[in-house]
Every structure is written in C-alpha cells, then in structure tokens.
Scaffold this active site. Sequence first.
Site, PDB file in Angstrom:
ATOM      1  N   GLY A  90       0.899  -1.074   0.129  1.00 59.70           N
ATOM      2  CA  GLY A  90       0.023   0.190   0.005  1.00 59.70           C
ATOM      3  C   GLY A  90       0.878   1.245   0.053  1.00 59.70           C
ATOM      4  N   GLY A 126       6.823   7.505   6.627  1.00 59.68           N
ATOM      5  CA  GLY A 126       5.803   8.273   5.753  1.00 59.68           C
ATOM      6  C   GLY A 126       6.612   9.545   4.705  1.00 59.68           C
ATOM      7  NE  ARG A 176       3.805   8.002  -8.423  1.00 64.36           N
ATOM      8  CZ  ARG A 176       4.435   7.066  -7.979  1.00 64.36           C
ATOM      9  NH1 ARG A 176       5.589   6.684  -8.177  1.00 64.36           N
ATOM     10  NH2 ARG A 176       3.573   5.876  -7.314  1.00 64.36           N
ATOM     11  CG  ASP A 252       5.313  -3.490  -4.787  1.00 65.39           C
ATOM     12  OD1 ASP A 252       5.819  -4.494  -5.140  1.00 65.39           O
ATOM     13  OD2 ASP A 252       5.713  -2.540  -4.388  1.00 65.39           O
TER      14      ASP A 252
END
Length: 486
Positions: A90, A126, A176, A252
């Site tokens: 994720g 993060g 992005r 992924d």
Amino acid sequence: MKSLTDLTFDNRFARLGDAFSTAVLPEPIAEPQLVLVSQAALALLDLPPTAAEAEEFTQLFAGHKLWATAEPRAMVYSGHQFGSYNPRLGDGRGLLLGEVLNAAGEYWDLHLKGAGQTPYSRSGDGRAVLRSSIREFLASEALFALGIPSSRALCVTASSTPVWRERQESAAMLLRLAPSHVRFGHFEYFYYTKQPEQLQTLAAHVLACHFADCSEQAEPYGAMFTQVVERNAELIAYWQAYGFCHGVMNSDNMSILGITFDFGPYAFLDDFDAQHICNHSDDAGRYSFSNQVPIAHWNLSALAQALTPLVEVEALRASLGLFLPLYQAHYLSLMRQRLGLLGTDDSDQALVERLLQLMQGSAVDYSQFFRRLGEQPAEIALASLRDDFVDLAGFDQWAADYCNRATNTADSQAERRARMHAVNPLYVLRNYLAQQAIEAAEQGDYAPVRELHAVLSRPFEEQPGMQRYAERPPQWGKHLEISCSS
C-alpha cells in the site's frame, strides 16, 4: 488556462470505497521551498507556466493546503518483492490526492509522495527525502522527453523537516502524475485475500476508465489483459533499446498501463554491460539489465494468476505467449531506428546482437555510440568509433556488414544524420550528473538541478554551452551505488 485553484476533480478511484483505499490527510513539511517544476507537466493540468510562481503553489504541494474537491486516499495493494509475496503493502508514504479532468478530457492522478504516515507505512515515517524526490522527477521527465512511456513529475518541494535514513537528511515531497496509479499488486491483493467481489469491482473500474475499447469484446477482461501484455512488451523494448535499468521490478512497481513507474535505484547504462545491476541491494542480480525482459514476463504471469477468477486460464496463457514475440518486434524496430537502418532485412537481428556482443567488455559508451554513428557518413563514423572496441577484427567485420546494410538506402548523409539524431539522444540522465545536482540541492543551490532538467527536456537537440552534459562520465561516476532507501 486555468488558475491553480480551479482544477476540476473527479475522484473515480476514491468512489470505490474503503476496501480499496483509506482517507488520509497529508502531513505538512516545514519551511517548504520549490526545488523543481515541470512546465510540460503543468500543461497537462491546463495550468500556465506562471502557476508555480504563486505562494499557494508551494503550500498545496507541501501538504499545507488542499483543493476543496480533492479527496486524499492511501491505496492498498500487495505484490511480489524480489520474487517473494508480500501480502500487504500500500501507499506507505504517498497519497492519491485526487483525479483531475483536463480540457482535453484526460484524467490525471495527482499523487503526492512523502506526504506522511498512512495505515500502510508499517515502521516507516511516511516521508521521502530530497535526493530520491529529485531522482524520480528527473527520471520521469527525462524518459518522457525520450519518448518512453512513464509517469510524470510536476514538482519537488524541499523542507527543513529532518528524516533519518543511513544519515540525517531533509524531507521533501514529489507531486507525480499518471492516468492511473493502479498496479499489478492491486489485483494480487484482492486475489490472495480472497475478496472476489472487490477483485471484480477493481477490474470493472480499470476496464471502464482505461481500457474502454475492450468493453465490447466477447471477453472484456481477457482483452484487457492482452492489452496490458502488449503495452508492457513495448515498454520493456524501449528500456532495453535505450539502456534504461529500472532496478526494482517488483510486481507492485508495475503499472497496469504499461508505463515506467516507481523510480528507485534506476540507471541509464554508461559503458554497455548486459549484466549491469543498478541496485546495490540486488545481490543476486534478479533485476539486472538483461533480466528485465524475463522479469517483465514473470510479473505479467503474476498478474495473470490474480485474474484467473475473471479470465479462463487458457486465454491468459495465450496472451502471455504474445509477450516475447511482441517485445522482440518492438525492440528490433527501435534498434533499426537507432542504427539508421531503413526497411527490414533478415540479417538485422543478428547485426544488433553482434554489436552488443562486441560492446560487452569493451567499455563502449552505449548512448554515445549511436549518436556518434549518425554524426558522419557511416565509414568515417565507424573509423572514429573503432578504437573503443577490444576485438578489432570482429568490429571490422561488423562495420563492413553494417555499411553494406546501411548504404542500401537512397537518402543523403544529411537526411541520415537528421533521422538518427532524432532518435539518438545527445544528453542522457547519467547517475553522476544526477548526483552532482543532488549534492548542490542539499546545500540549498537548486540551479544545477534545474539546468540539468532543462537540458534533459530536449535530449536530441544540441544546446549551446551544455557540452559537459554530453560527455562520457568520469571513472568514479560509473560506479555509484544506488539503493532503494528513500
């Protein structure tokens, strides 16, 4: 052109619900400073070049403000990492802010990397760091300029927020763009967690939003998978033809749209080396340059497995069988263009393979070879390139065969030069150039990285005063170690 706050959001993925993503607000970074901006990417959102001059621009892309209709979500997915299945990955440091619909009717995901912790951060903070944000910005925009399918980069924002990796660094954010951020791993997640309804919902979403032409086929999802195979075959052909090493081809990190995605320890080849490994964490060489073709097929097989509840196994196998022939056809076409060969000849594949065998171990600069080959008439160019090769007798035979093949055309040298220079870049994103620009940026000097981006935005055109960007790297610049750490 729209104003910065006048973007039209239509958040289709967010509407799929909480099974597919989690609502999370970005965590601001302190004292944001705009490092880089791509005007070409701004235009995709119908924003004028002056948009980046507004103070609000930096505030939006540093997590301090949000558009009223943005819906930040952290996406959930899984994937195979270095061949081993990881059940829950994720968006651990990124957020899908929303989907912008532009005047041309195109959808563009706004994805903010380094936006803080999410439920998928695991033990991470993060955050993204300045060096990795700059590297992704440069790579995605450089690949686009070369004509290679890629996600895009709008801007990089630096900060005074400290983060710790191998050393203390500064946090940064990268915005992005891509038509979709759905990965192979999205399908794997719902397949392996045995959520067939969600798998069906995801497939229907991707079909409707990105493969609508497949909807009228007798087997829509089978047709969609065939297109995914086709797109990836073309993408990998571009990588191999232009000497691009991705470095971390986990499932992924593979886009359902067949675009270059999730940049980590990538590299463009300097000296040609088919076994080059650009990721110093890849001890076994799983993602070496020569392995990118079989690994792409392996990842497509992993996606096919996840689609077995929706598509017959034999149909999936048939589509997978298209990959290698399609790749070979695309690759040979690209290499013909790079060599300046018109038409087709049965000897062309062997001609390309022999050239690469001669390059291997000869310290031949991969990008410069093709550029120099088109600069002068073939015989003269080859004479100047000859000294770069170890096997001179082998090179002389190859050169004679090449000249025989290349002169079977009626165009002039001026036409040949123009044709070859249009596909063979003078400027490529070499790791040492990126490293020099990053080191300056870490000291607060953004001029070098902005200049490098500007040069790479026009890779085929000779730019006055920019000769140093076209030179072969120094010896130290060929051996930089790049890791996944960001």
